[in-house]
Design an enzyme around this catalytic site. Structure first.
Site, short mmCIF file in Angstrom:
data_model
loop_
_atom_site.label_atom_id
_atom_site.label_comp_id
_atom_site.label_asym_id
_atom_site.label_seq_id
_atom_site.Cartn_x
_atom_site.Cartn_y
_atom_site.Cartn_z
N ARG A 1 4.10 -1.61 23.53
CA ARG A 1 4.73 -1.89 22.20
C ARG A 1 6.24 -1.89 22.48
O ARG A 1 6.66 -1.04 23.34
CB ARG A 1 4.72 -1.01 21.03
CG ARG A 1 5.08 -1.43 19.57
CD ARG A 1 5.04 -0.23 18.74
NE ARG A 1 6.33 0.63 18.90
CZ ARG A 1 6.86 1.33 17.73
NH1 ARG A 1 5.89 1.42 16.90
NH2 ARG A 1 7.66 2.42 18.06
N TYR B 1 15.21 2.32 14.90
CA TYR B 1 14.03 3.10 15.09
C TYR B 1 13.06 2.81 15.95
O TYR B 1 13.12 1.55 16.33
CB TYR B 1 13.22 2.92 13.28
CG TYR B 1 11.81 2.75 13.50
CD1 TYR B 1 11.04 3.88 13.85
CD2 TYR B 1 11.26 1.49 13.82
CE1 TYR B 1 9.73 3.76 14.00
CE2 TYR B 1 9.84 1.57 14.18
CZ TYR B 1 9.34 2.59 14.12
OH TYR B 1 7.71 2.67 14.35
N ASP C 1 6.75 -3.64 16.24
CA ASP C 1 6.60 -3.17 14.98
C ASP C 1 7.90 -3.34 14.08
O ASP C 1 9.15 -3.08 14.53
CB ASP C 1 6.48 -1.61 15.07
CG ASP C 1 6.04 -0.78 13.80
OD1 ASP C 1 6.10 -1.46 12.68
OD2 ASP C 1 5.77 0.39 13.80
N HIS D 1 8.17 -2.52 10.83
CA HIS D 1 8.57 -1.19 10.09
C HIS D 1 8.95 -1.74 8.62
O HIS D 1 9.90 -1.10 8.17
CB HIS D 1 9.47 -0.07 10.82
CG HIS D 1 8.79 1.20 10.69
ND1 HIS D 1 9.42 2.17 9.97
CD2 HIS D 1 8.07 1.81 11.46
CE1 HIS D 1 8.77 3.41 10.13
NE2 HIS D 1 7.87 3.06 11.01
N GLU E 1 3.53 -5.75 13.75
CA GLU E 1 3.16 -4.83 12.47
C GLU E 1 4.00 -4.70 11.39
O GLU E 1 5.06 -4.59 11.57
CB GLU E 1 2.98 -3.40 13.72
CG GLU E 1 2.79 -2.26 12.93
CD GLU E 1 2.74 -1.04 13.72
OE1 GLU E 1 2.65 -1.13 14.96
OE2 GLU E 1 2.86 0.00 13.21
N GLU F 1 -0.30 1.84 8.19
CA GLU F 1 -0.15 3.35 8.81
C GLU F 1 0.06 4.01 7.49
O GLU F 1 0.17 5.29 7.32
CB GLU F 1 0.81 3.23 9.95
CG GLU F 1 2.21 2.91 9.52
CD GLU F 1 3.23 3.11 10.59
OE1 GLU F 1 2.53 2.61 11.91
OE2 GLU F 1 4.25 3.76 10.31
N ARG G 1 -4.21 -0.24 10.62
CA ARG G 1 -3.56 0.63 11.22
C ARG G 1 -3.87 1.86 11.02
O ARG G 1 -2.98 3.00 11.12
CB ARG G 1 -2.15 0.26 10.97
CG ARG G 1 -1.63 -0.90 11.63
CD ARG G 1 -1.37 -0.63 13.21
NE ARG G 1 -0.20 0.42 13.47
CZ ARG G 1 -0.28 1.17 14.54
NH1 ARG G 1 -1.16 1.57 14.94
NH2 ARG G 1 1.01 2.04 14.53
N GLU H 1 -3.35 3.22 19.22
CA GLU H 1 -1.91 3.62 19.50
C GLU H 1 -2.05 4.89 20.42
O GLU H 1 -2.71 5.84 19.87
CB GLU H 1 -1.02 3.63 18.36
CG GLU H 1 0.51 3.91 18.56
CD GLU H 1 1.24 4.09 17.45
OE1 GLU H 1 0.66 4.18 16.18
OE2 GLU H 1 2.54 4.16 17.54
N TRP I 1 12.30 1.68 5.19
CA TRP I 1 12.09 2.37 6.42
C TRP I 1 10.64 2.25 6.91
O TRP I 1 9.81 2.53 6.12
CB TRP I 1 12.81 3.88 6.50
CG TRP I 1 12.69 4.42 7.82
CD1 TRP I 1 13.73 4.10 8.74
CD2 TRP I 1 11.96 4.88 8.43
NE1 TRP I 1 13.46 4.49 9.87
CE2 TRP I 1 12.31 5.41 9.81
CE3 TRP I 1 10.51 5.64 8.17
CZ2 TRP I 1 11.61 6.04 10.88
CZ3 TRP I 1 9.99 6.29 8.95
CH2 TRP I 1 10.26 6.39 10.65
C1 GCO Z 1 4.02 3.46 14.63
C2 GCO Z 1 4.97 4.20 13.37
C3 GCO Z 1 5.56 5.62 13.68
C4 GCO Z 1 5.97 6.02 12.23
C5 GCO Z 1 5.86 7.44 12.33
C6 GCO Z 1 6.08 8.14 10.60
O1 GCO Z 1 3.96 2.73 14.63
O2 GCO Z 1 3.76 4.55 15.52
O3 GCO Z 1 5.52 3.17 13.02
O4 GCO Z 1 6.59 5.67 14.66
O5 GCO Z 1 7.23 5.84 11.95
O6 GCO Z 1 4.39 7.88 12.76
O7 GCO Z 1 5.52 9.23 10.70
MG MG Z 2 4.37 1.59 13.05
#
Ligand code: GCO
Ligand code: MG
Length: 416
Positions: free
Chosen positions: A147, A159, A224, A226, A250, A276, A297, A353, A416
Protein backbone atom coordinates in the site's frame (compact mmCIF):
# COMPACT_ATOMS: atom_id res chain seq x y z
CA UNK A 1 -19.07 -28.06 27.84
CA UNK A 2 -20.37 -25.10 29.83
CA UNK A 3 -18.92 -21.61 30.04
CA UNK A 4 -17.62 -21.21 33.57
CA UNK A 5 -15.96 -17.80 33.59
CA UNK A 6 -15.26 -14.89 31.28
CA UNK A 7 -12.50 -12.27 31.63
CA UNK A 8 -12.42 -8.92 29.89
CA UNK A 9 -8.72 -8.10 29.56
CA UNK A 10 -7.64 -4.54 28.77
CA UNK A 11 -3.96 -3.88 28.19
CA UNK A 12 -1.73 -1.52 26.28
CA UNK A 13 1.42 -3.24 25.03
CA UNK A 14 2.42 -0.57 22.50
CA UNK A 15 -1.25 0.34 21.98
CA UNK A 16 -4.58 -0.48 23.63
CA UNK A 17 -6.25 -3.86 23.17
CA UNK A 18 -9.43 -5.40 24.56
CA UNK A 19 -9.34 -9.19 24.73
CA UNK A 20 -12.02 -11.60 25.91
CA UNK A 21 -11.08 -14.89 27.52
CA UNK A 22 -13.74 -17.56 27.99
CA UNK A 23 -13.04 -20.57 30.21
CA UNK A 24 -15.18 -23.73 30.18
CA UNK A 25 -15.93 -26.13 33.01
CA UNK A 26 -13.50 -28.64 31.49
CA UNK A 27 -10.69 -26.13 31.63
CA UNK A 28 -10.47 -25.04 27.97
CA UNK A 29 -9.90 -21.37 27.26
CA UNK A 30 -10.66 -19.34 24.16
CA UNK A 31 -9.62 -15.81 23.15
CA UNK A 32 -11.45 -13.14 21.19
CA UNK A 33 -10.42 -9.64 20.08
CA UNK A 34 -12.79 -6.77 20.97
CA UNK A 35 -10.48 -3.83 20.26
CA UNK A 36 -12.19 -0.70 18.92
CA UNK A 37 -9.51 1.89 18.29
CA UNK A 38 -10.00 5.01 20.42
CA UNK A 39 -13.23 3.67 21.99
CA UNK A 40 -11.79 0.59 23.72
CA UNK A 41 -13.50 0.95 27.09
CA UNK A 42 -16.96 1.27 25.54
CA UNK A 43 -16.63 -2.32 24.32
CA UNK A 44 -15.00 -3.50 27.56
CA UNK A 45 -17.96 -2.17 29.58
CA UNK A 46 -20.54 -3.47 27.07
CA UNK A 47 -18.94 -6.87 27.50
CA UNK A 48 -18.51 -6.92 31.26
CA UNK A 49 -21.86 -5.30 32.16
CA UNK A 50 -24.16 -6.67 29.48
CA UNK A 51 -22.67 -9.73 27.82
CA UNK A 52 -20.59 -11.65 30.36
CA UNK A 53 -23.61 -12.25 32.68
CA UNK A 54 -25.42 -13.88 29.74
CA UNK A 55 -22.57 -16.23 28.93
CA UNK A 56 -21.86 -17.98 32.20
CA UNK A 57 -23.57 -21.39 32.19
CA UNK A 58 -24.22 -21.46 28.42
CA UNK A 59 -23.07 -24.40 26.32
CA UNK A 60 -19.83 -23.29 24.64
CA UNK A 61 -20.59 -25.58 21.68
CA UNK A 62 -23.67 -23.64 20.53
CA UNK A 63 -21.78 -20.92 18.70
CA UNK A 64 -24.48 -19.94 16.22
CA UNK A 65 -27.18 -19.83 18.89
CA UNK A 66 -24.98 -17.62 21.09
CA UNK A 67 -24.35 -15.30 18.13
CA UNK A 68 -28.09 -15.00 17.41
CA UNK A 69 -28.87 -14.59 21.11
CA UNK A 70 -26.46 -11.66 21.43
CA UNK A 71 -27.40 -10.09 18.07
CA UNK A 72 -31.19 -10.51 17.85
CA UNK A 73 -31.79 -10.92 21.53
CA UNK A 74 -30.44 -7.47 22.44
CA UNK A 75 -33.11 -5.65 20.37
CA UNK A 76 -30.45 -2.93 19.72
CA UNK A 77 -28.67 -4.43 16.77
CA UNK A 78 -25.50 -3.59 14.88
CA UNK A 79 -23.01 -0.80 15.54
CA UNK A 80 -19.26 -1.08 16.15
CA UNK A 81 -19.45 -1.53 19.94
CA UNK A 82 -22.05 -4.32 19.84
CA UNK A 83 -20.46 -6.10 16.90
CA UNK A 84 -16.93 -5.98 18.35
CA UNK A 85 -18.32 -7.49 21.56
CA UNK A 86 -20.17 -10.23 19.66
CA UNK A 87 -17.02 -10.82 17.57
CA UNK A 88 -14.94 -11.43 20.69
CA UNK A 89 -17.42 -13.94 22.13
CA UNK A 90 -17.78 -15.72 18.79
CA UNK A 91 -14.03 -15.92 18.15
CA UNK A 92 -13.35 -17.21 21.67
CA UNK A 93 -15.98 -19.94 21.23
CA UNK A 94 -14.49 -21.04 17.90
CA UNK A 95 -11.07 -21.12 19.58
CA UNK A 96 -12.48 -23.33 22.34
CA UNK A 97 -14.26 -25.72 19.96
CA UNK A 98 -11.16 -26.13 17.82
CA UNK A 99 -9.10 -26.83 20.93
CA UNK A 100 -11.73 -29.35 22.06
CA UNK A 101 -11.39 -31.04 18.66
CA UNK A 102 -7.58 -30.80 18.97
CA UNK A 103 -7.51 -29.11 15.58
CA UNK A 104 -6.30 -25.79 14.21
CA UNK A 105 -9.35 -23.58 13.76
CA UNK A 106 -9.13 -23.55 9.94
CA UNK A 107 -9.78 -27.29 9.97
CA UNK A 108 -13.19 -26.75 11.59
CA UNK A 109 -13.91 -24.09 8.96
CA UNK A 110 -13.47 -26.61 6.13
CA UNK A 111 -9.70 -27.00 5.90
CA UNK A 112 -7.08 -25.38 3.69
CA UNK A 113 -8.07 -23.85 0.36
CA UNK A 114 -4.53 -22.48 -0.16
CA UNK A 115 -1.05 -22.71 1.32
CA UNK A 116 -0.81 -19.14 2.62
CA UNK A 117 -2.39 -15.71 2.48
CA UNK A 118 -0.96 -13.03 0.22
CA UNK A 119 -0.49 -9.94 2.40
CA UNK A 120 0.12 -6.28 1.79
CA UNK A 121 2.21 -3.96 3.94
CA UNK A 122 2.15 -0.19 4.40
CA UNK A 123 4.86 1.75 2.64
CA UNK A 124 4.86 5.48 3.10
CA UNK A 125 7.06 8.53 2.95
CA UNK A 126 6.71 12.26 3.23
CA UNK A 127 8.28 12.53 -0.23
CA UNK A 128 9.25 10.20 -3.09
CA UNK A 129 12.78 9.29 -1.88
CA UNK A 130 11.41 8.30 1.56
CA UNK A 131 8.55 6.42 -0.07
CA UNK A 132 10.94 4.50 -2.34
CA UNK A 133 13.09 3.56 0.67
CA UNK A 134 10.03 2.33 2.48
CA UNK A 135 8.91 0.27 -0.54
CA UNK A 136 12.42 -1.26 -0.78
CA UNK A 137 12.37 -2.16 2.91
CA UNK A 138 9.03 -3.90 2.46
CA UNK A 139 10.32 -5.79 -0.57
CA UNK A 140 13.36 -6.88 1.46
CA UNK A 141 10.99 -8.20 4.13
CA UNK A 142 9.30 -10.35 1.49
CA UNK A 143 6.15 -8.33 0.83
CA UNK A 144 4.79 -8.78 -2.68
CA UNK A 145 1.96 -6.29 -2.36
CA UNK A 146 2.34 -2.78 -1.01
CA UNK A 147 0.00 0.00 0.00
CA UNK A 148 1.42 3.37 -1.03
CA UNK A 149 0.65 6.57 0.95
CA UNK A 150 2.62 9.82 0.76
CA UNK A 151 2.81 13.30 2.13
CA UNK A 152 0.95 15.97 0.14
CA UNK A 153 2.77 19.22 -0.66
CA UNK A 154 1.19 22.00 1.41
CA UNK A 155 -0.14 19.70 4.15
CA UNK A 156 1.94 19.35 7.33
CA UNK A 157 1.04 15.71 7.96
CA UNK A 158 -1.10 13.10 6.27
CA UNK A 159 -2.81 10.00 7.61
CA UNK A 160 -1.04 6.75 6.90
CA UNK A 161 2.40 8.30 6.45
CA UNK A 162 4.92 6.98 8.97
CA UNK A 163 6.26 9.51 11.42
CA UNK A 164 9.88 9.17 12.34
CA UNK A 165 8.93 10.21 15.90
CA UNK A 166 7.47 6.70 16.34
CA UNK A 167 10.90 5.33 16.99
CA UNK A 168 11.38 7.81 19.83
CA UNK A 169 7.97 7.32 21.49
CA UNK A 170 8.46 3.64 22.08
CA UNK A 171 5.49 2.72 19.90
CA UNK A 172 7.92 1.40 17.33
CA UNK A 173 10.72 -1.05 17.84
CA UNK A 174 12.93 1.82 18.99
CA UNK A 175 15.26 1.54 16.05
CA UNK A 176 13.21 2.10 12.95
CA UNK A 177 10.25 4.05 11.72
CA UNK A 178 9.39 1.79 8.82
CA UNK A 179 6.37 0.35 10.51
CA UNK A 180 3.85 2.79 11.65
CA UNK A 181 2.55 0.98 14.71
CA UNK A 182 0.34 3.96 15.43
CA UNK A 183 -0.75 4.98 11.97
CA UNK A 184 -3.18 7.45 13.43
CA UNK A 185 -0.63 9.20 15.70
CA UNK A 186 -2.74 8.73 18.80
CA UNK A 187 -2.47 10.98 21.81
CA UNK A 188 -4.13 11.88 25.12
CA UNK A 189 -6.30 14.27 23.13
CA UNK A 190 -7.03 13.86 19.42
CA UNK A 191 -4.35 15.20 17.12
CA UNK A 192 -5.85 17.55 14.55
CA UNK A 193 -4.74 17.00 10.97
CA UNK A 194 -5.37 19.18 7.94
CA UNK A 195 -6.70 18.19 4.58
CA UNK A 196 -7.05 19.58 1.07
CA UNK A 197 -8.70 17.26 -1.43
CA UNK A 198 -7.66 19.25 -4.51
CA UNK A 199 -4.00 19.19 -3.46
CA UNK A 200 -4.32 15.43 -2.89
CA UNK A 201 -5.94 14.77 -6.25
CA UNK A 202 -3.24 16.80 -8.03
CA UNK A 203 -0.43 14.94 -6.30
CA UNK A 204 -1.36 11.24 -6.15
CA UNK A 205 -1.33 10.23 -9.86
CA UNK A 206 2.26 11.51 -10.14
CA UNK A 207 3.25 9.42 -7.12
CA UNK A 208 1.96 6.23 -8.75
CA UNK A 209 3.58 7.14 -12.05
CA UNK A 210 6.92 7.51 -10.24
CA UNK A 211 6.46 4.26 -8.30
CA UNK A 212 5.63 2.32 -11.47
CA UNK A 213 8.62 3.71 -13.33
CA UNK A 214 10.95 2.89 -10.40
CA UNK A 215 9.57 -0.55 -9.48
CA UNK A 216 8.06 -1.80 -12.75
CA UNK A 217 4.65 -3.10 -13.76
CA UNK A 218 4.50 -6.31 -11.73
CA UNK A 219 4.48 -5.10 -8.14
CA UNK A 220 1.01 -5.22 -6.59
CA UNK A 221 0.07 -1.70 -5.45
CA UNK A 222 -2.81 -0.46 -3.31
CA UNK A 223 -3.96 2.93 -2.03
CA UNK A 224 -6.29 4.11 0.75
CA UNK A 225 -8.28 7.35 0.40
CA UNK A 226 -9.75 7.02 3.91
CA UNK A 227 -13.32 8.10 3.17
CA UNK A 228 -12.28 11.66 2.22
CA UNK A 229 -13.71 12.20 -1.25
CA UNK A 230 -17.05 13.03 -2.81
CA UNK A 231 -18.32 10.50 -5.37
CA UNK A 232 -17.23 12.62 -8.31
CA UNK A 233 -13.78 13.28 -6.80
CA UNK A 234 -13.42 9.56 -6.20
CA UNK A 235 -14.44 8.83 -9.78
CA UNK A 236 -11.77 11.26 -10.98
CA UNK A 237 -9.12 9.65 -8.78
CA UNK A 238 -10.02 6.11 -9.88
CA UNK A 239 -9.85 7.17 -13.51
CA UNK A 240 -6.54 8.98 -13.12
CA UNK A 241 -4.98 5.90 -11.47
CA UNK A 242 -6.09 3.44 -14.16
CA UNK A 243 -2.73 3.55 -16.03
CA UNK A 244 -0.96 2.37 -12.85
CA UNK A 245 -2.99 -0.82 -12.48
CA UNK A 246 -3.86 -0.75 -8.77
CA UNK A 247 -4.92 -3.92 -6.99
CA UNK A 248 -7.46 -1.72 -5.23
CA UNK A 249 -8.42 1.78 -4.29
CA UNK A 250 -9.78 1.74 -0.75
CA UNK A 251 -12.48 3.67 1.10
CA UNK A 252 -12.89 6.45 -1.42
CA UNK A 253 -16.12 7.89 -0.02
CA UNK A 254 -17.64 8.05 3.50
CA UNK A 255 -18.97 4.68 4.56
CA UNK A 256 -22.49 5.78 5.49
CA UNK A 257 -23.59 6.25 1.90
CA UNK A 258 -23.16 2.99 0.02
CA UNK A 259 -24.83 4.26 -3.14
CA UNK A 260 -22.02 6.83 -3.61
CA UNK A 261 -20.00 3.96 -5.03
CA UNK A 262 -22.47 3.57 -7.89
CA UNK A 263 -21.30 6.93 -9.24
CA UNK A 264 -17.63 5.98 -8.76
CA UNK A 265 -18.15 2.65 -10.50
CA UNK A 266 -19.75 4.29 -13.54
CA UNK A 267 -16.51 6.13 -14.21
CA UNK A 268 -13.62 3.86 -13.41
CA UNK A 269 -12.30 0.32 -13.79
CA UNK A 270 -9.91 0.72 -10.84
CA UNK A 271 -10.99 -2.03 -8.39
CA UNK A 272 -12.68 -0.77 -5.24
CA UNK A 273 -12.44 -1.99 -1.63
CA UNK A 274 -14.49 -0.79 1.33
CA UNK A 275 -15.77 -1.89 4.72
CA UNK A 276 -13.21 -1.51 7.51
CA UNK A 277 -15.79 0.51 9.45
CA UNK A 278 -18.79 -1.62 8.42
CA UNK A 279 -20.01 -4.13 10.94
CA UNK A 280 -22.75 -6.31 9.49
CA UNK A 281 -23.75 -8.08 6.30
CA UNK A 282 -26.49 -5.48 5.84
CA UNK A 283 -23.89 -2.76 5.23
CA UNK A 284 -22.81 -4.70 2.13
CA UNK A 285 -26.16 -5.74 0.66
CA UNK A 286 -26.48 -3.01 -1.96
CA UNK A 287 -22.75 -3.07 -2.76
CA UNK A 288 -22.80 -6.82 -3.42
CA UNK A 289 -26.09 -7.05 -5.25
CA UNK A 290 -25.12 -4.23 -7.60
CA UNK A 291 -21.50 -5.43 -7.79
CA UNK A 292 -20.21 -1.99 -6.82
CA UNK A 293 -17.06 -3.23 -5.07
CA UNK A 294 -14.38 -5.86 -5.56
CA UNK A 295 -13.03 -6.44 -2.04
CA UNK A 296 -14.51 -6.67 1.46
CA UNK A 297 -12.44 -4.84 4.10
CA UNK A 298 -14.20 -6.01 7.27
CA UNK A 299 -12.06 -7.80 9.83
CA UNK A 300 -13.26 -10.59 12.13
CA UNK A 301 -12.91 -8.16 15.05
CA UNK A 302 -15.47 -5.60 13.87
CA UNK A 303 -17.96 -7.68 11.92
CA UNK A 304 -19.32 -10.14 14.45
CA UNK A 305 -16.47 -12.63 14.53
CA UNK A 306 -15.85 -15.71 12.43
CA UNK A 307 -19.60 -16.35 12.18
CA UNK A 308 -20.45 -12.81 11.08
CA UNK A 309 -17.57 -12.38 8.63
CA UNK A 310 -17.89 -15.83 7.09
CA UNK A 311 -21.51 -15.04 6.26
CA UNK A 312 -20.38 -11.79 4.61
CA UNK A 313 -17.67 -13.56 2.58
CA UNK A 314 -20.10 -16.26 1.43
CA UNK A 315 -22.57 -13.60 0.28
CA UNK A 316 -19.73 -11.78 -1.51
CA UNK A 317 -18.61 -14.96 -3.24
CA UNK A 318 -21.72 -15.26 -5.37
CA UNK A 319 -20.80 -11.93 -6.97
CA UNK A 320 -17.08 -12.77 -7.49
CA UNK A 321 -16.21 -10.32 -4.72
CA UNK A 322 -13.20 -11.31 -2.62
CA UNK A 323 -11.90 -10.83 0.89
CA UNK A 324 -9.39 -8.12 1.77
CA UNK A 325 -9.61 -8.05 5.54
CA UNK A 326 -8.50 -5.08 7.60
CA UNK A 327 -5.26 -5.91 9.41
CA UNK A 328 -3.79 -2.78 10.99
CA UNK A 329 -2.06 -2.92 14.37
CA UNK A 330 -5.33 -2.08 16.14
CA UNK A 331 -6.65 -5.51 15.20
CA UNK A 332 -4.89 -7.56 17.89
CA UNK A 333 -2.88 -10.71 17.17
CA UNK A 334 -6.01 -12.62 18.28
CA UNK A 335 -8.10 -10.86 15.63
CA UNK A 336 -5.35 -11.31 13.05
CA UNK A 337 -5.01 -14.99 13.80
CA UNK A 338 -8.79 -15.43 13.40
CA UNK A 339 -8.49 -13.70 10.01
CA UNK A 340 -5.68 -16.03 8.98
CA UNK A 341 -7.66 -19.17 9.85
CA UNK A 342 -10.74 -17.88 8.06
CA UNK A 343 -8.72 -16.64 5.08
CA UNK A 344 -6.99 -19.97 4.57
CA UNK A 345 -10.36 -21.75 4.44
CA UNK A 346 -12.67 -19.56 2.33
CA UNK A 347 -12.92 -20.01 -1.44
CA UNK A 348 -12.92 -16.26 -2.26
CA UNK A 349 -9.80 -15.04 -0.47
CA UNK A 350 -8.28 -11.92 -2.04
CA UNK A 351 -5.56 -10.40 0.13
CA UNK A 352 -4.84 -9.80 3.85
CA UNK A 353 -3.54 -6.50 5.23
CA UNK A 354 -0.57 -7.13 7.52
CA UNK A 355 1.09 -4.19 9.24
CA UNK A 356 3.03 -6.22 11.83
CA UNK A 357 2.56 -5.66 15.56
CA UNK A 358 5.22 -4.04 17.73
CA UNK A 359 7.62 -6.12 19.85
CA UNK A 360 5.72 -4.91 22.98
CA UNK A 361 2.48 -6.35 21.58
CA UNK A 362 4.18 -9.69 20.99
CA UNK A 363 5.30 -9.83 24.64
CA UNK A 364 1.64 -10.08 25.67
CA UNK A 365 0.20 -12.00 22.71
CA UNK A 366 2.25 -15.14 22.00
CA UNK A 367 1.60 -15.96 18.38
CA UNK A 368 2.27 -19.04 16.25
CA UNK A 369 1.32 -17.83 12.77
CA UNK A 370 4.16 -17.49 10.27
CA UNK A 371 5.06 -14.67 7.88
CA UNK A 372 7.31 -15.75 5.03
CA UNK A 373 7.77 -14.56 1.47
CA UNK A 374 4.98 -12.03 1.90
CA UNK A 375 2.52 -14.76 2.92
CA UNK A 376 0.86 -15.39 6.29
CA UNK A 377 0.03 -18.93 7.33
CA UNK A 378 -1.61 -20.38 10.44
CA UNK A 379 0.21 -22.90 12.57
CA UNK A 380 -1.24 -26.31 13.31
CA UNK A 381 -1.56 -25.54 17.03
CA UNK A 382 -5.09 -26.33 18.26
CA UNK A 383 -7.55 -23.43 18.06
CA UNK A 384 -6.31 -19.96 17.10
CA UNK A 385 -2.77 -20.72 18.26
CA UNK A 386 -2.51 -17.59 20.46
CA UNK A 387 -1.72 -17.28 24.15
CA UNK A 388 -2.30 -14.24 26.29
CA UNK A 389 0.36 -13.58 28.94
CA UNK A 390 -1.38 -11.97 31.95
CA UNK A 391 1.87 -11.23 33.72
CA UNK A 392 3.34 -9.36 30.75
CA UNK A 393 0.01 -7.56 30.26
CA UNK A 394 0.10 -6.26 33.84
CA UNK A 395 3.15 -4.20 32.88
CA UNK A 396 1.16 -2.41 30.14
CA UNK A 397 -1.91 -0.74 31.68
CA UNK A 398 -4.55 0.99 29.55
CA UNK A 399 -3.89 4.58 28.52
CA UNK A 400 -6.59 6.73 26.99
CA UNK A 401 -5.78 7.44 23.35
CA UNK A 402 -7.68 8.93 20.43
CA UNK A 403 -7.62 8.71 16.68
CA UNK A 404 -7.02 12.10 15.02
CA UNK A 405 -9.64 14.56 13.88
CA UNK A 406 -9.34 15.88 10.34
CA UNK A 407 -10.00 19.50 9.37
CA UNK A 408 -9.99 21.35 6.06
CA UNK A 409 -7.56 24.28 5.85
CA UNK A 410 -10.35 26.69 6.89
CA UNK A 411 -11.03 24.68 10.04
CA UNK A 412 -14.09 22.72 8.90
CA UNK A 413 -14.20 19.21 10.36
CA UNK A 414 -13.79 16.73 7.50
CA UNK A 415 -14.11 12.97 7.09
CA UNK A 416 -11.30 10.89 8.52
C1 GCO B 1 -6.14 0.69 7.17
C2 GCO B 1 -6.82 1.70 8.01
C3 GCO B 1 -6.22 2.01 9.34
C4 GCO B 1 -7.29 2.68 10.17
C5 GCO B 1 -7.18 2.35 11.61
C6 GCO B 1 -8.34 2.90 12.39
O1 GCO B 1 -6.50 0.63 6.02
O2 GCO B 1 -5.31 -0.04 7.69
O3 GCO B 1 -7.38 2.73 7.30
O4 GCO B 1 -5.05 2.74 9.25
O5 GCO B 1 -7.28 4.06 10.02
O6 GCO B 1 -7.09 0.96 11.71
O7 GCO B 1 -8.50 2.23 13.58
MG1 MG C 1 -8.08 1.79 5.43
Amino acid sequence: MLIESVDVLVSSPGRNFVTLRITTDDGLTGLGDATLNGRELAVAVYLSEHVVPLLVGRDAANIEDTWQYLYRGAYWRRGPVTMAAIAAVDTALWDIMAKAAKMPLYQLLGGRSRTGLLTYGHASGVDLPELFDSIREHLDEGYRAIRVQTGIPGLPSVYGVAHSSNAATGTGSGTDSRYDYEPARRGALPVEETWDTRAYLRHIPGVFEAVRSEFGPELTLLHDAHHRLTPIQAAKLGKSLEPYDLFWLEDVTPAENQSALRRVREHTTTPLAIGEVFNTIWDYRELFEEQLIDYVRSPVTHAGGITGLRRIFDFASIYQIKSGAHGPTDVSPVGLSAAIHLGIAIPNFGIQEYMQHSPATHEVFRTTYKFEGGMLAPSDAPGLGIEYDDEAAAGHPYERAYLPVNRLLDGTVHDW
